[in-house]
Motif scaffolding. Structure first.
Motif, mmCIF file in Angstrom:
data_model
loop_
_atom_site.group_PDB
_atom_site.id
_atom_site.type_symbol
_atom_site.label_atom_id
_atom_site.label_comp_id
_atom_site.label_asym_id
_atom_site.label_seq_id
_atom_site.Cartn_x
_atom_site.Cartn_y
_atom_site.Cartn_z
ATOM 1 N N GLU A 59 0.820 -1.208 0.000
ATOM 2 C CA GLU A 59 0.000 0.000 0.000
ATOM 3 C C GLU A 59 0.861 1.269 0.000
ATOM 4 O O GLU A 59 0.482 2.282 -0.580
ATOM 5 N N ILE A 60 2.006 1.203 0.641
ATOM 6 C CA ILE A 60 2.893 2.362 0.714
ATOM 7 C C ILE A 60 3.636 2.585 -0.595
ATOM 8 O O ILE A 60 3.859 3.721 -1.021
ATOM 9 N N SER A 61 4.021 1.497 -1.256
ATOM 10 C CA SER A 61 4.979 1.616 -2.347
ATOM 11 C C SER A 61 4.427 1.188 -3.696
ATOM 12 O O SER A 61 3.883 0.091 -3.846
ATOM 13 N N GLY A 62 4.580 2.072 -4.697
ATOM 14 C CA GLY A 62 4.377 1.704 -6.092
ATOM 15 C C GLY A 62 2.943 1.493 -6.525
ATOM 16 O O GLY A 62 2.686 0.640 -7.372
ATOM 17 N N ARG A 63 2.006 2.261 -5.998
ATOM 18 C CA ARG A 63 0.625 2.097 -6.425
ATOM 19 C C ARG A 63 0.006 3.441 -6.801
ATOM 20 O O ARG A 63 0.477 4.494 -6.374
ATOM 21 N N ALA A 64 -1.039 3.377 -7.625
ATOM 22 C CA ALA A 64 -1.751 4.590 -8.031
ATOM 23 C C ALA A 64 -2.240 5.340 -6.787
ATOM 24 O O ALA A 64 -2.756 4.733 -5.842
ATOM 25 N N GLY A 65 -2.072 6.648 -6.799
ATOM 26 C CA GLY A 65 -2.450 7.444 -5.648
ATOM 27 C C GLY A 65 -1.438 7.398 -4.532
ATOM 28 O O GLY A 65 -1.688 7.922 -3.443
ATOM 29 N N GLY A 66 -0.278 6.788 -4.799
ATOM 30 C CA GLY A 66 0.766 6.676 -3.793
ATOM 31 C C GLY A 66 1.968 7.536 -4.134
ATOM 32 O O GLY A 66 2.062 8.121 -5.215
ATOM 33 N N LEU A 67 2.898 7.586 -3.210
ATOM 34 C CA LEU A 67 4.107 8.380 -3.379
ATOM 35 C C LEU A 67 5.126 7.632 -4.233
ATOM 36 O O LEU A 67 5.362 6.439 -4.024
ATOM 37 N N ILE A 68 5.737 8.333 -5.157
ATOM 38 C CA ILE A 68 6.702 7.698 -6.053
ATOM 39 C C ILE A 68 8.029 7.369 -5.360
ATOM 40 O O ILE A 68 8.564 6.274 -5.563
ATOM 41 N N PRO A 69 8.589 8.238 -4.516
ATOM 42 C CA PRO A 69 9.861 7.899 -3.873
ATOM 43 C C PRO A 69 9.695 6.899 -2.733
ATOM 44 O O PRO A 69 9.912 7.189 -1.554
ATOM 45 N N THR A 70 9.257 5.714 -3.092
ATOM 46 C CA THR A 70 9.030 4.633 -2.137
ATOM 47 C C THR A 70 9.641 3.358 -2.684
ATOM 48 O O THR A 70 9.655 3.126 -3.893
ATOM 49 N N ASN A 71 10.143 2.518 -1.797
ATOM 50 C CA ASN A 71 10.726 1.246 -2.215
ATOM 51 C C ASN A 71 10.247 0.139 -1.288
ATOM 52 O O ASN A 71 10.324 0.269 -0.070
ATOM 53 N N ARG A 72 9.735 -0.924 -1.878
ATOM 54 C CA ARG A 72 9.296 -2.082 -1.095
ATOM 55 C C ARG A 72 10.308 -3.205 -1.255
ATOM 56 O O ARG A 72 10.687 -3.550 -2.363
ATOM 57 N N PHE A 73 10.753 -3.752 -0.135
ATOM 58 C CA PHE A 73 11.627 -4.920 -0.205
ATOM 59 C C PHE A 73 11.004 -6.065 0.580
ATOM 60 O O PHE A 73 10.123 -5.855 1.417
ATOM 61 N N ALA A 74 11.435 -7.279 0.264
ATOM 62 C CA ALA A 74 10.805 -8.472 0.836
ATOM 63 C C ALA A 74 11.849 -9.566 1.029
ATOM 64 O O ALA A 74 12.921 -9.535 0.413
ATOM 65 N N LEU A 75 11.523 -10.531 1.869
ATOM 66 C CA LEU A 75 12.452 -11.613 2.156
ATOM 67 C C LEU A 75 12.880 -12.352 0.892
ATOM 68 O O LEU A 75 14.022 -12.812 0.798
ATOM 69 N N ARG A 76 12.000 -12.479 -0.090
ATOM 70 C CA ARG A 76 12.351 -13.194 -1.315
ATOM 71 C C ARG A 76 13.458 -12.506 -2.107
ATOM 72 O O ARG A 76 14.016 -13.081 -3.038
ATOM 73 N N ASP A 77 13.811 -11.271 -1.710
ATOM 74 C CA ASP A 77 14.886 -10.570 -2.405
ATOM 75 C C ASP A 77 16.231 -11.262 -2.231
ATOM 76 O O ASP A 77 17.134 -11.053 -3.045
ATOM 77 N N ILE A 78 16.384 -12.072 -1.192
ATOM 78 C CA ILE A 78 17.656 -12.791 -1.041
ATOM 79 C C ILE A 78 17.818 -13.845 -2.126
ATOM 80 O O ILE A 78 18.937 -14.315 -2.368
ATOM 81 N N VAL A 79 16.713 -14.195 -2.784
ATOM 82 C CA VAL A 79 16.758 -15.083 -3.946
ATOM 83 C C VAL A 79 16.784 -14.273 -5.232
ATOM 84 O O VAL A 79 17.613 -14.489 -6.118
ATOM 85 N N LEU A 80 15.883 -13.283 -5.330
ATOM 86 C CA LEU A 80 15.763 -12.490 -6.559
ATOM 87 C C LEU A 80 16.985 -11.618 -6.812
ATOM 88 O O LEU A 80 17.404 -11.435 -7.963
ATOM 89 N N HIS A 81 17.547 -11.066 -5.743
ATOM 90 C CA HIS A 81 18.670 -10.147 -5.898
ATOM 91 C C HIS A 81 19.928 -10.607 -5.158
ATOM 92 O O HIS A 81 20.957 -9.938 -5.235
ATOM 93 N N GLY A 82 19.833 -11.728 -4.444
ATOM 94 C CA GLY A 82 20.975 -12.259 -3.703
ATOM 95 C C GLY A 82 21.437 -13.584 -4.266
ATOM 96 O O GLY A 82 21.163 -13.924 -5.427
ATOM 97 N N ASP A 83 22.097 -14.361 -3.432
ATOM 98 C CA ASP A 83 22.708 -15.611 -3.882
ATOM 99 C C ASP A 83 22.009 -16.861 -3.364
ATOM 100 O O ASP A 83 22.470 -17.978 -3.619
#
Length: 250
Positions: A59-83
């Protein structure tokens, strides 16, 4: 014993009205001030939640009616962006403190960023660890949690701390112990409420930041729907200001 749709509506409405009244009285102003200051300083809003509390980050990050300078991160990022291999992902991962260093190594964090962390229980290792990481690296932390629930459960982080004990600003999502609001059988309840109240809190914060910026005579950096004419063009121009600092995945 009553557990009808109308009963659930009452449980939700009562809490939303309490949150709205709290916002009107200025209770969210400290969180809004931290968010506005972050944007003024060129920072972004880093949103994190695990399990169903990830709905708050969405709800905070990346949706219509929301603020653009927002970034959402998640536990799955250790797979998507990690090793890490995908096998590491599972329901128990949110309880593990060790995941924090690997997770934060994948997140594009800069000076001035503010962290908004949601967790109904506020005691899992990844949640508490991320809040501590943010604090140790000089970032302000805004927590959205159930004060009733967190007070009745033991922390799962080696620090022995709860999210509510670390954050600079704590917002109560008003969910009861166990989250569910309506008893349907002896000892069995339904009607979980934390996702509903957390989403409303996210929108109250977004509205507060946008209104504060607009009242200064400036244009808030807001998304418009990509599904209306000109939406993509409007959003792309503003997203370019924060290149490599905000992720917008599928």
């Amino acid at each position: 014993m009553s557990a009808t749709p109308t009963d659930l509506l009452r449980e939700a409405t009562t809490r939303l009205e309490r949150l709205a009244a709290s916002a009107e009285s200025g209770a969210l102003d400290p969180a809004i001030a931290l968010m506005v200051q972050a944007l003024d300083d060129g920072g972004v809003l880093q949103a994190f939640g695990t399990g169903h509390s990830e709905a708050f980050a969405m709800e905070i990050s990346g949706r219509a009616g929301g603020l653009i300078p927002t970034n959402r991160f998640a536990l799955r990022d250790i797979v998507l962006h990690g090793d890490r291999d995908i096998d590491v992902l599972g329901a128990a991962l949110e309880r593990e403190p060790w995941v924090v260093d690997e997770l934060m190594a994948t997140v594009p964090v800069n000076d001035g960023d503010v962290f908004l962390i949601a967790s109904n229980s506020g005691v899992n290792g990844s949640i508490v660890g991320t809040a501590l990481w943010a604090q140790e690296h000089g970032h302000k932390v805004i927590a959205v949690t159930s004060l009733e629930h967190t007070a009745r459960v033991e922390p799962k982080h080696p620090s022995g701390k709860r999210l509510s004990e670390i954050a600079d600003v704590v917002i109560d999502n008003l969910a009861p112990y166990g989250d569910a609001t309506l008893e349907v059988a002896d000892g069995i309840a339904a009607g979980a409420i934390s996702s509903i109240t957390a989403a409303f809190i996210a929108q109250l914060l977004t509205l507060g930041v946008a209104r504060t910026i607009a009242e200064r005579g400036e244009t808030p950096p807001m998304y418009i729907s990509a599904n209306i004419p000109g939406g993509d063009e409007h959003n792309s121009v503003l997203e370019a200001r924060y290149a490599d600092r905000i992720r917008r995945g599928a």
